[in-house]
Every structure is written in structure tokens, then in C-alpha cells.
Design an enzyme around this catalytic site. Structure first.
Site, PDB file in Angstrom:
ATOM      1  CD  GLU A  36      43.531  46.143   8.063  1.00  0.00           C
ATOM      2  OE1 GLU A  36      44.889  46.475   7.726  1.00  0.00           O
ATOM      3  OE2 GLU A  36      42.745  46.755   7.419  1.00  0.00           O
TER       4      GLU A  36
ATOM      5  CG  HIS B 171      35.787  43.932  -0.765  1.00  0.00           C
ATOM      6  ND1 HIS B 171      36.824  44.230  -1.456  1.00  0.00           N
ATOM      7  CD2 HIS B 171      35.570  44.793   0.207  1.00  0.00           C
ATOM      8  CE1 HIS B 171      37.296  45.513  -1.120  1.00  0.00           C
ATOM      9  NE2 HIS B 171      36.798  46.044  -0.199  1.00  0.00           N
TER      10      HIS B 171
END
Lengths: 338, 338
Positions: free
Chosen positions: B60, B129
Site C-alpha cells: 500500500e 474490513h
């Protein structure tokens, strides 16, 4: 000189020097300018005209000057915070760099960046980054754009031995080789990450080997010898420009001053520093080569030194005379105006 | 007019951007060949080629950094972070680099790009999540923060974001990708086909950044929210019979305080709502700004309806999530306050 250290299996042979008189004289002058500029910056810091942090490049001049010699017009340069030398090497004006150090309107970033954070669109210099290692993936992003545009340009991405242990660097190595990006990873190993030596921070101290598991070739280079730096950088730049992907150059170098102006550098001995100053100084080494080859005499070289001192002094005057940025500039350039 | 869900609308937005400008590239983990974990980039690699729509390694930080370098060099990147919960490794790059390139180069370089990322809860995703990390980014000058709540806005805001020339963190409420959610957990999924904002033009259009949308006019109280909760608020107004004026912020930075203030000055009562935890959430900013703008019009304390100050729970999701019934109670509290 020790045998060349490289991750390449092919027998490394020292190429014949292809350096011309003009090149070496230019590099000598460029290194002198960086040295005299940094000495002047140190003075201004001592006088309280430069505030905050100031990381001098003295001792490492051969690295950036030799690499720059291998770059072409339109190639990009990005580095960390010991960055004044890189700016001058890319051709940025001493006046604008010094005025940024003093936080004046005439600085390259209008005083918004300071020592560690300035840019030049004209010279394709992308900073100047104060977070250790953060510039490395950005450098690969620049290279991505060049590959995408097929413009034949490369990105010279500099970082230090300290940054070489940042995780982002290895994310970048992987992507750079995966996509064969035209990027040179130039590790300026000055042997100390602030006060921590490479030996105390790195499990593998031969940083040129750090690309092995990604398939990126690496080479150790005598970073005090501008000719050796140039030759290694030329080979690496040709590799990247030919579409073969990234290349790692570990420049063994040394900074004479502390990490920043506020660091008395008590983590190393005076003898160690003197051994570099006395026997490995990049400017003295270049001078010896020039005199050996008979490319210039002492007087000419002294003239170069005077010229460098004049430019540095003029930049200090400019940086003190340049006005403070307008208070309204605090609010500009945050997002696009209007 | 075509009917699209949010995934199709976002896909259409990227299609338009890629079609119109060769400098646009889209990438992320699984974003190329696989078409994205939620299929948002489905078909785009086949249409535009793997040079322009491609997979990245799971990195990321480097994904964000590559976008910065690409943008500084003239490309227009759309980067995907697979879940908003995964954005934290990229925070260094977003906060220290992406947000500040324009400022510290005094406008010489920009890092205009969009970082898209599926966001928010209501899908039983548990701690890693389901998060709503918008407040980390609304605190960073130099990045814009966008949260669409329906297909029409999603496409228009996405196009406006990339065309803004500055970085945008674009949070996509994944609970409502396939249909609006009224905050009643056990009801079957609704469809965008039944919602007026499910009608999405094929071509280019924009929804301006910084403009809120009044999705329901009312007199009894004002609700200020964004993303999934816009629909929950509407359902709560209907179920409770409270005549709430519901404002969909759409953009958190910059946010539309004019529209908010006008409504609160009319109703005197306000609920600010988000899924993220309460302390230092974006609701705190809204509450502070509302009291500055509307203090003498307020008839009741500003009510913050939020997730709790806990990690995002698994089994207790519906005790954490601001459901329709919690919304209705909050509206009742502010409207009945003396």
C-alpha cells in the site's frame, strides 16, 4: 584500489577511463561550488540566519557530481534531506537554494519548504524529502511515468544507508524490477544514519547486495572518487535507459560534519574523520588527477576556488536581502487556487 | 437512461476517464487482470491494456507513492487500496508526501490523483474490513476527502476528483455497492434499480466537490451525514414520522458548511452521524463548526450519532452500527429537547 564489488557474475573489469579534460574540470568546479556553498550555509546557520535543521553535504560531493555527469537533459533527480548538493548539481541557482534555507521569498519554494524540501520544475528536481526513505517509491513513480511515456528518461533516486533499512524501499525494489522501471537507486552510504553506524543497524552491511532477491544488479562504488562514480553511474544509466530495469549503486562515502548542524558527532573518532579528510577527500583526489594529467595548473584551480567562493558569498547576500514571504503565502498552494 | 449499481457507476467513471485521456492509469491489488475484489475495475484492463490498468503487489505504501511520482511527472493515476482498513501503511506517503507536494514546491509540482478505497461497515467484515478511517485524512491539509452515497454521485464525484488536479481520498461505502441499505439488518437487499440515483448517464459528467445534497427537506431537525448512513437516515425519518431535513455531505474536505448552516438555522436541532468511532470523529468537527455558525439558532445540543469507541466488532455489529432505530431515537431526542 580494491577489486570492484558487484552482484554481477561476469568478471568485473575496470573500464578504461573515458573522462575528458572538460568533464573533470567541470566536476572539480561543481564539487568546489557545493563545498563552498555548504561552508557558507554552515556560517549562516551559526549566525542564526538559517533556522531549524541544516544537513551539510561536505565530504560527499563526488557522489552527486559524478552521477549527474552520467545523466541527460530531462532525467529526474529525487533525494532525501541532505539535498543541497543535489540541487546545485542539477544546475539550480545557488541564490535560490540559499534563499530557501533562510526562508525567503526568493527561495525555490518561496520559503515554504526550507532546507529539506525544495523543488525545481525547470531542472526536474523533485525534492528534497524529510521522511527517511519516503522518496524512494516516489522516485520509482517518476520512472514509471517515463517508461509509460517512452521518453527515454531515467530517474536518479538517492537515499542513505539509514533509509536502506526502510520497508518502503523493498516494496519499491520489487515493483521497480517487476516492471523494469528506468530508475537508479543510489545509496549514499556515509556510514552513519545520524549517530548509528551501518554495523549497528544492518544485518547485511554490503548494501549493494540488497537487490539480489529482486533480481536487481548492484555494485559498490568508491564514492570519494568522482571518476569512479561517473563510470559506475554511466553503466547503470545505460542499463536503465536500455529498458533493462533498475540498478543499485552503493556509494561508499563519508560526511565530514555532523548529521546536522546541531550534532557534535561524538559517535566517531577525530582520527576517523581526519583519515578521510587527509587521504580520501573527493576534491583533493580530483585535483591530483587534474594536475597529474597536466589539464590545469595550480593557479587555474585556485581561480576556480575563488569563483566558487564568490558564488557562495553572493548567494548568502541574496538570501539575506531577499524579502520575507508575504504573510498571505501561508494559505496558498495548499490546494489548487480558485 | 441506464440503471447502474455503484460498482458499475464507478467502473463507468473510470472508463470515461481512461477513454478521454491517455495519461490516466488505474492500478491496485487485483485491480487489473482480476478486475478488483469488488469487480469495480472489471473489464478495464481488457479494454485499455495492461499498461494502463494493472495489478500491483500488496504494497500500500508504494501504491500511494507511485501515484505521487506518476502525478508529479504528468500522469493522472487512479490508485485502489483494496479495503480502507489497509490504507494505514500508505499513511506516511499520503500525509507526508501526497498532501504536501504542491505546498512545498510552491505550486511547481502537484500530486493530483485519486486513491479509491472500499469503506465502512455493515457487511460483517469484522475489525479489519469494516472501518471508516475518514477522520485520519480530514485532518490532513492538502488532501480532499469524498464519500459518495449513490451510483449517480459516485461516478460524477469520481470524475470531478481526478479532474480537480489535487489528491482525493475517495471512500466507497461498500455496504451500498449493490443497493441502498435502510439500517434494518435482517431485511433483504434492496436494488439501485428502484432508486432515482440508480440512473446513471453513460458519458462524462461531474458532481462538484464541496457541495452537499439535501436528500430530504424537513422542518423538525437537521441530519448531517454521508455514505451508507444517508439511506439509514431517510429510512429513520420515514419510520418515525419525524420531519427531518437530511443532508448528504458527499465531500468531507472541503465540506459545505453553507448548506449545513442554512438548514440548522432553520430547524435549530441537529444530528451529525457517522459509522466511525465517536471520539475525534468527523462529527466532532461538524459539531464544533455548527456551534460557531449557528449557536444562537440552536434549540438543543448537537447530537453525535456514531459508532462506539471500540474496535469494529464482529458479533456486535448491529449494536455498534448506527441503525435505523438508533437514528430515529437520536432524531426524537433532538426534536423533543426543551
Amino acid at each position: 584500489m580494491a577489486a570492484r564489488k558487484s552482484t554481477s557474475r561476469s568478471k568485473a573489469t575496470k573500464p578504461k577511463s573515458s573522462v575528458s579534460k572538460d568533464q573533470l574540470l567541470d566536476w572539480y568546479r561543481d564539487m568546489l561550488l557545493i563545498r563552498r556553498f555548504e561552508e557558507k550555509a554552515g556560517q549562516l546557520y551559526g549566525m542564526g540566519l538559517i533556522a531549524g535543521f541544516c544537513h551539510l553535504y561536505i565530504g560527499q560531493e563526488a557522489v552527486v557530481v559524478g552521477v549527474q555527469g552520467a545523466l541527460e537533459e530531462g532525467d529526474q533527480v529525487i533525494t532525501g534531506y541532505r539535498d543541497h548538493g543535489h540541487m546545485l548539481a542539477t544546475g539550480m541557482e545557488a541564490d535560490g537554494v540559499m534563499a530557501e534555507l533562510t526562508g525567503r521569498a526568493g527561495g525555490y519554494s518561496k520559503g515554504k519548504g526550507g532546507s529539506m524540501h525544495m523543488f525545481s520544475r525547470d531542472k526536474q528536481f523533485f525534492g528534497g524529502h524529510g521522511i527517511v526513505g519516503a522518496q524512494v517509491p516516489i522516485g520509482a513513480g517518476l520512472a514509471f511515468a517515463d517508461k509509460y511515456k517512452e521518453n527515454g528518461k531515467i530517474s536518479a533516486t538517492y537515499f542513505g544507508d539509514g533509509a536502506a533499512n526502510q520497508g518502503q524501499v523493498y516494496e519499491t525494489f520489487n515493483m521497480a524490477k517487476l516492471w523494469d522501471l528506468p530508475v537508479l537507486f543510489i545509496i549514499e552510504n556515509n556510514q552513519y544514519a545520524m549517530g548509528t553506524s551501518v554495523q549497528r543497524a544492518s544485518s547485511e552491511t554490503h548494501l549493494y547486495k540488497r537487490g539480489i532477491s529482486f533480481g536487481i544488479p548492484g555494485e559498490e562504488v568508491d564514492g570519494m572518487d568522482v571518476v569512479a562514480v561517473y563510470e559506475a553511474a554511466k553503466k547503470a544509466a545505460d542499463h536503465a535507459r536500455a529498458g533493462k530495469g533498475p540498478y543499485i549503486l552503493e556509494m561508499k562515502t563519508y560526511r565530514y560534519r555532523g548529521h546536522s548542524m546541531s550534532d557534535p558527532a561524538k559517535y566517531r573518532t577525530r582520527d576517523e574523520v581526519n583519515s578521510y579528510r587527509d587521504t580520501k577527500d573527493p576534491i583533493e583526489l580530483a585535483k591530483a588527477k587534474i594536475l597529474d594529467a597536466g589539464w590545469a595548473d595550480e593557479d587555474t584551480l585556485k581561480g576556480f576556488d575563488k569563483e566558487a567562493k564568490t558564488i557562495a558569498a553572493a548567494s548568502a547576500d541574496f538570501a539575506q536581502d531577499s524579502p520575507e514571504p508575504d504573510p498571505s503565502e501561508l494559505w496558498t498552494d495548499v490546494l489548487v487556487e480558485g | 437512461m441506464p440503471v447502474m449499481n455503484m460498482i458499475q457507476a464507478l467502473n463507468s467513471g473510470m472508463d470515461v476517464l481512461l477513454e478521454r485521456d491517455e495519461d490516466v492509469v488505474a492500478f491496485g491489488e487485483d485491480a487489473g487482470y482480476f478486475g478488483g475484489v469488488f469487480k469495480t475495475t472489471d473489464g478495464l484492463q481488457a479494454k485499455y491494456g495492461a499498461d494502463r490498468v494493472f495489478d500491483t503487489p500488496i504494497n500500500e505504501a508504494a501504491i500511494a507513492a507511485m501515484a505521487i511520482g506518476m502525478a508529479a511527472r504528468g500522469l493522472k493515476p487512479i490508485a485502489e487500496i483494496q479495503f480502507a482498513d489497509y490504507i494505514f501503511p500508505a499513511i506516511d506517503q499520503i500525509v507526508s508526501e501526497m498532501s504536501r507536494i504542491r505546498y512545498r514546491s510552491a505550486g511547481q509540482f502537484t500530486s493530483g490523483c485519486v486513491v479509491r478505497t472500499p469503506w465502512g461497515g455493515g457487511i460483517r467484515g469484522g475489525q479489519t474490513h469494516s472501518m471508516s478511517p475518514e477522520a485520519f485524512f480530514t485532518h490532513v491539509p492538502g488532501v480532499q476527502v469524498v464519500v459518495p452515497s449513490n451510483p449517480y454521485d459516485a461516478k460524477g464525484l469520481l470524475i470531478a476528483s481526478l479532474e480537480s488536479g489535487d489528491p482525493v481520498i475517495f471512500f466507497e461505502p461498500k455496504r451500498i455497492y449493490n443497493g441502498p441499505f435502510d439500517g434494518v439488518p435482517d431485511k433483504p437487499l434492496s436494488s439501485w434499480a428502484k432508486h432515482p440515483k440508480g440512473e446513471v448517464p453513460d458519458g462524462h459528467y461531474t458532481v462538484p466537490l464541496g457541495k452537499a445534497d439535501i436528500v430530504r427537506e424537513g422542518e423538525a431537525c437537521t441530519v448531517v451525514t454521508y455514505g451508507t448512513l444517508v439511506h439509514v437516515a431517510e429510512a429513520a425519518a420515514e419510520a418515525s414520522g419525524i420531519d427531518a431535513e437530511i443532508i448528504d455531505l458527499r465531500t468531507l474536505v472541503p465540506y459545505d458548511i453553507e448548506t449545513i448552516a442554512k438548514s440548522v438555522n432553520k430547524t435549530g436541532r441537529v444530528v451529525v452521524a457517522h459509522e466511525a468511532p465517536r471520539t475525534s470523529g468527523f462529527g466532532a468537527e461538524l459539531a464544533a463548526q455548527i456551534q460557531e455558525e449557528c449557536f444562537y439558532a440552536l434549540e438543543a445540543p448537537v447530537f453525535r450519532l456514531t459508532g462506539w469507541d471500540t474496535p469494529y466488532p464482529h458479533a456486535h455489529e448491529w449494536a455498534y452500527f448506527p441503525t435505523r432505530d438508533r437514528f430515529a431515537r437520536a432524531m426524537k431526542t433532538v426534536t423533543e429537547a426543551a
